[in-house]
Design an enzyme around this catalytic site. Structure first.
Site, PDB file in Angstrom:
ATOM      1  CE  LYS A 138       2.311  -0.218   4.074  1.00  0.00           C
ATOM      2  NZ  LYS A 138       2.835  -1.514   4.553  1.00  0.00           N
ATOM      3  CE  LYS A 173       2.464 -11.747   1.390  1.00  0.00           C
ATOM      4  NZ  LYS A 173       1.581 -10.629   0.937  1.00  0.00           N
ATOM      5  NE  ARG A 194      -3.675   0.503   0.069  1.00  0.00           N
ATOM      6  CZ  ARG A 194      -4.953   0.599   0.444  1.00  0.00           C
ATOM      7  NH1 ARG A 194      -5.652  -0.489   0.694  1.00  0.00           N
ATOM      8  NH2 ARG A 194      -5.551   1.774   0.542  1.00  0.00           N
ATOM      9  CB  THR A 240       3.013 -10.335   5.695  1.00  0.00           C
ATOM     10  OG1 THR A 240       2.131  -9.461   4.997  1.00  0.00           O
ATOM     11  CG2 THR A 240       2.542 -10.534   7.126  1.00  0.00           C
TER      12      THR A 240
HETATM   13  C1  LIG Z   1       1.353  -9.455   1.488  1.00  0.00           C
HETATM   14  C2  LIG Z   1       0.524  -8.424   0.852  1.00  0.00           C
HETATM   15  C3  LIG Z   1       0.454  -7.136   1.400  1.00  0.00           C
HETATM   16  C4  LIG Z   1       1.267  -6.723   2.616  1.00  0.00           C
HETATM   17  O1  LIG Z   1       2.462  -6.123   2.183  1.00  0.00           O
HETATM   18  P1  LIG Z   1       3.415  -5.329   3.184  1.00  0.00           P
HETATM   19  O2  LIG Z   1       4.610  -5.019   2.347  1.00  0.00           O
HETATM   20  O3  LIG Z   1       3.733  -6.260   4.308  1.00  0.00           O
HETATM   21  O4  LIG Z   1       2.680  -4.125   3.606  1.00  0.00           O
HETATM   22  C5  LIG Z   1      -0.344  -6.192   0.778  1.00  0.00           C
HETATM   23  N1  LIG Z   1      -1.042  -6.496  -0.336  1.00  0.00           N
HETATM   24  C6  LIG Z   1      -1.000  -7.719  -0.897  1.00  0.00           C
HETATM   25  C7  LIG Z   1      -1.787  -7.980  -2.130  1.00  0.00           C
HETATM   26  C8  LIG Z   1      -0.220  -8.725  -0.325  1.00  0.00           C
HETATM   27  O5  LIG Z   1      -0.195  -9.933  -0.885  1.00  0.00           O
END
Ligand SMILES: *Cc1c(COP(=O)(O)O)cnc(C)c1O
Length: 858
Positions: free
Chosen positions: A596, A705, A591, A701
């Site tokens: 951020k 990933k 976002r 999160t």
């Molecule tokens: C994992 C995920 C997020 C979270 O991203 P952050 O970088 O941890 O804020 C947001 N949007 C989608 C579609 C995701 O898969």
């Protein structure tokens, strides 16, 4: 308006609990036995059988004739045939858990960001290969069919995706547990980029039939708003509160089956959809005013029409409050109805039910459970409060002040009069106990009260959730420590610090490695010897042994390159920009938010551009080509975040067309970031940026990933970055920037002194202001956030160390052997961040629920 006090089952009304047929409880009749038998018989999963099922759904469910069959219809028919299998397992799982009366956890979340389901379900059931063959035999390509599925975007970002990963883990590890949420007709908006600006388009995700939801018209609950409370005394002289009048809406259940990976268990996400109750104008119907009654039905607001598109930002809209209550009330009524079917006494409620509040959004479930137990079920206040307290636990997701939910007392009083009075009482009794323990500390009581003084007064939802829950958790070590020192500090002397625990977030390895990165998944399976790592990420440690094996390292990097090719093709398709897949891929996708700091990233890109431009051609030739990739949505009302998107696109427009630069630097903004887009981007990154101001990102999160897919992190000492660094070793992550405990001092200083801008930053700002990237007037309000705005997110403080960190990354990438070793180590040491680990901790340390696997067929 005629209104009668009704609770579930107390009155039979049109559309409400017509059958009260909750899942399970199959009667031992002839038909019951046959149905149980049916759920236990699995259709053989061979090509002829599956093709027959697909054809049957094309013809019957889809009502197609041969010349109308396209990849969309084929996707849908395939999905329906998978769903048939899921429903049988779903029935079996629910029946089994019901029969054993096991404790269940209910994960209450206003958001579930599920993405697509077909690929995920096929992999979970072990049917991907056979379906691929089936489709090929029918003249269709699996990838094309998978692409037809619309994303279920019922969430904003990390919080909603976390809920989806957690339900995946609950199912995979056989925990009896459900998700509860809302079925928005329009999920997160679709993002278009027009002239560099974000444009929001409604997400009509239910435009195509949705095979992944099962409408349950027999499962409906009435939910009341407004009205008034009358107090009276019953025969025993006990005070009784009756909430009546106002408007009644109806919440109807839609069930989304979620299969565990390689297990018989299929769990459930129950989503509520709102319609105005038939009861509302029953009087008008009876009086013969059919037309009037129907017109009011047509005008009825639909509370679940649309998801609020704000991430980490509260908007105090009445409609949002109503959504939260509809969600809370329907969920608690449903849980109570299920409990009552067991015939167990009320004190057993917490032995069968644990409820996790995903942030404060579902906190109205607290006064609602208290109300249902006291007003509808006749328990005493203390009996009910004890149950509430042993049932709820609460996850805090943020310390950003603008994200804290605070509802004005007058609004609550108007919409939920009985709940407001219950909240007052809960708070009063709490403060009385605090005062007894710490007498004569008026200021403590003021600080700790769930009612914040002011005009108007506000209810602090985080405090209410804290007071009512047995356990409060943060989502990463650093964040859990911060909440104990900040928002919940005053609660610790009273409750003790044991109430506040940490549960570091996790991600589902099924979706974020096995599904998103099939090639890497196959390579890992080869190393481990089988697929057991998909359910036990600790086995990835074995990858460590392959470091230094040049042949293996070559294969590892070839897979990365293939994933970069896949992403390059996607970029060409959606952005019409050609990027070199052999370039270094530098990614920030999440976002768009000031905290951020995508702004800092694009300022760094401008710095790089200026540096390249100033270089001699011979020196330039030694530079590594780079693609800087951004993606993410800004909340529709977040002006500064939208300007950041515009700046990124304006910089891209200039840099990408500069013939002196060529492939050395490309800047790409990929529109409409969502789960499916993330699945394409994440496996393709060389480096990803997680550069929030220290202390602002609770966990993150997507950092997990990327690392799971062998991507290296450039990040601040914030959120889960800290623990990722502990796991993979500090040589394998690029950290920079000030620390969380320095932030307050810096902010304090900047409040009283003009922000001091380092020359490197000043040069970048000058190139924006001199018009290099178009009309500088457009960006003036964005640049002002660094100056008169006080630079709240400390870009001016961190920028020099950010540039140093970028240089260190560039240097490191010039050593390919060291880089591939680093990449393998990232994946090898990521086990801790599996959502399976997180859910295991929640289950054993907070919920006290145990796995209950559905036995395999004999
Ligand atoms: C994992 C995920 C997020 C979270 O991203 P952050 O970088 O941890 O804020 C947001 N949007 C989608 C579609 C995701 O898969």
């Amino acid at each position: 308006m005629s209104s009668a006090p009704f609770g579930p089952g107390s009155m039979t009304m049109p559309g409400l609990l017509r059958h009260n047929s909750l899942e399970g409880g199959v009667a031992k009749t002839k038909i019951g036995k046959l149905m149980e038998e049916f759920d236990k018989t699995e259709e053989p999963a061979d090509v002829p059988n599956i093709q027959k099922a697909i054809i049957r759904h094309l013809s019957t469910t889809m009502v197609k004739i041969p010349r109308q069959v396209d990849s969309l219809a084929t996707y849908l028919a395939s999905a329906y045939s998978v769903r048939d299998r899921l429903i049988q397992k779903w029935n079996e799982t629910q029946e089994y858990h019901e029969r054993l009366q096991v404790k269940r956890v209910y994960y209450m979340s206003m958001e579930f960001l599920l993405g697509r389901s077909l690929d995920n379900s096929l992999l979970a059931l072990g049917l991907k290969k056979v379906y691929s063959n089936c489709l090929e035999g029918l003249g269709f390509n699996m990838e094309d069919c998978l692409e037809e599925e619309l994303n279920a975007g019922l969430g904003n970002g990390g919080l909603g995706r976390l809920a989806a990963c957690y339900v995946d883990s609950l199912a995979t590890m056989d925990y009896p547990g459900w998700g509860y949420g809302l079925r928005y007709e329009y999920g997160m908006f679709k993002q278009k980029i027009v002239d560099g600006y974000q444009k929001e388009v409604p997400d009509n995700w239910l435009a195509d039939p949705n095979p992944w939801e099962l409408p349950r018209p027999d499962i409906c609950y009435p939910v009341r708003f407004y009205g008034h409370v009358t107090n009276s005394h019953d025969a025993n002289g006990t005070e009784r509160h009756v909430w009546e009048g106002g408007q009644v809406f109806e919440a109807m259940a839609y069930d989304v089956p979620v299969p565990g990976y390689d297990t018989n268990n299929v769990t459930n996400i129950r989503l509520w959809s709102c319609k105005k109750s038939d009861l509302f104008d029953l009087g008008a119907f009876n009086d013969g005013h059919y037309e009037h009654a129907m017109s009011s039905k047509l005008q009825a607001e639909n509370l679940t029409a649309v998801l609020y598109p704000n991430d980490n930002h509260m908007v105090g809209k009445e409609l949002r409050l109503k959504q939260e209550f509809l969600f809370a009330s329907a969920t608690l009524q449903d849980i109570i109805a299920r409990f009552k079917k067991t015939g167990r006494p009320w004190p057993d409620f917490p032995k069968l039910v644990a409820i996790q509040l995903n942030d404060t959004h579902p906190t109205l479930g607290v006064p609602e459970l208290q109300r249902l137990l006291v007003d509808e079920e006749g328990l005493t206040w203390d009996e009910a409060w004890d149950i509430v307290n042993r049932t709820f636990s609460f996850t805090n997701h943020t310390v950003l002040p603008e994200a804290m939910e605070r509802w004005p007392v007058p609004m609550l009083e108007k919409i939920l009069p009985r709940h407001m009075s219950i909240i007052y009482d809960m708070n009063l009794f709490f403060l009385q106990k605090v005062e007894k323990k710490f007498p004569n500390d008026r200021d403590l009581l003021r600080r700790i009260s769930a009612i914040e003084e002011g005009s108007p007064q506000n209810v602090r939802m985080a405090f209410l959730a804290c007071i009512a829950s047995h356990t409060v958790n943060g989502v990463a070590e650093i964040h859990s420590n911060i909440i104990k020192k900040t928002i919940f500090r005053d609660f610790i002397p009273y409750f003790g610090s044991e109430k506040f625990v940490n549960k570091t977030n996790g991600i589902a390895p099924r979706r974020w490695l096995h599904q998103a990165n099939p090639q890497l998944s196959a390579l890992i399976t080869e190393v481990v010897g089988d697929k057991s790592w998909i359910k036990d990420l600790r086995l990835l440690k074995q990858l460590e042994d392959r470091i230094g094996d040049r042949d293996f390292e070559q294969r590892w990097m070839t897979i990365k390159l293939d994933n970069k090719r896949r992403l390059a093709a996607y970029i060409e398709k959606v952005c019409q920009i050609k990027v070199n897949p052999e370039a270094f891929f530098d990614v920030q996708v999440k976002r768009i938010h000031e905290y951020k700091r995508q702004f800092m990233n694009i300022l760094g890109v401008i710095h790089r551009y200026n540096t390249l431009r100033a270089m001699s051609e011979t020196r330039r030739k030694n530079e590594t080509p780079r693609v800087v990739i951004f993606s993410g949505k800004a909340a529709s009302g977040y002006y500064i975040a939208k300007l950041i998107i515009k700046l990124i696109n304006s910089v891209a427009a200039v840099v990408n067309e500069d013939p002196a630069i060529g492939d050395l630097l490309k800047v790409v903004f990929i529109p409409d970031y969502n789960v499916s887009v993330a699945e394409v981007i994440i496996p393709a990154s060389d480096i990803s940026q997680h550069i929030s101001t220290a202390g602002t990102e609770a966990s993150g999160t997507s950092n997990m990933k990327f690392v799971l897919n062998g991507g290296v992190i450039l990040g601040t000492v914030d959120g889960a970055n800290v623990e990722i660094c502990e796991e993979i070793g500090e040589d394998n992550i690029f950290n920079f920037g000030c620390l969380a405990d320095e932030v307050e001092d810096f902010r304090h200083t900047q409040r009283y002194r003009p922000v001091s801008i380092h020359p490197s930053l000043k040069n970048v700002l000058t190139s924006i202001e001199s018009g290099t990237f178009g009309d500088p007037g457009v960006f003036a309000p964005l640049l002002e956030t660094l100056r008169s705005g006080g630079d709240v997110y400390l870009i001016s403080i961190d920028f020099p160390s950010y540039l140093e960190a970028l240089k260190a990354v560039d240097r490191a990438y010039r050593d390919p052997n060291a880089w591939v070793a680093r990449s393998i180590r990232c994946t090898a040491h990521l086990a801790k961040f599996s959502s399976d680990r997180a859910i295991h901790e929640y289950a054993t340390e907070i919920w006290n629920v145990k796995p209950c696997p559905v036995p395999s067929k004999p």
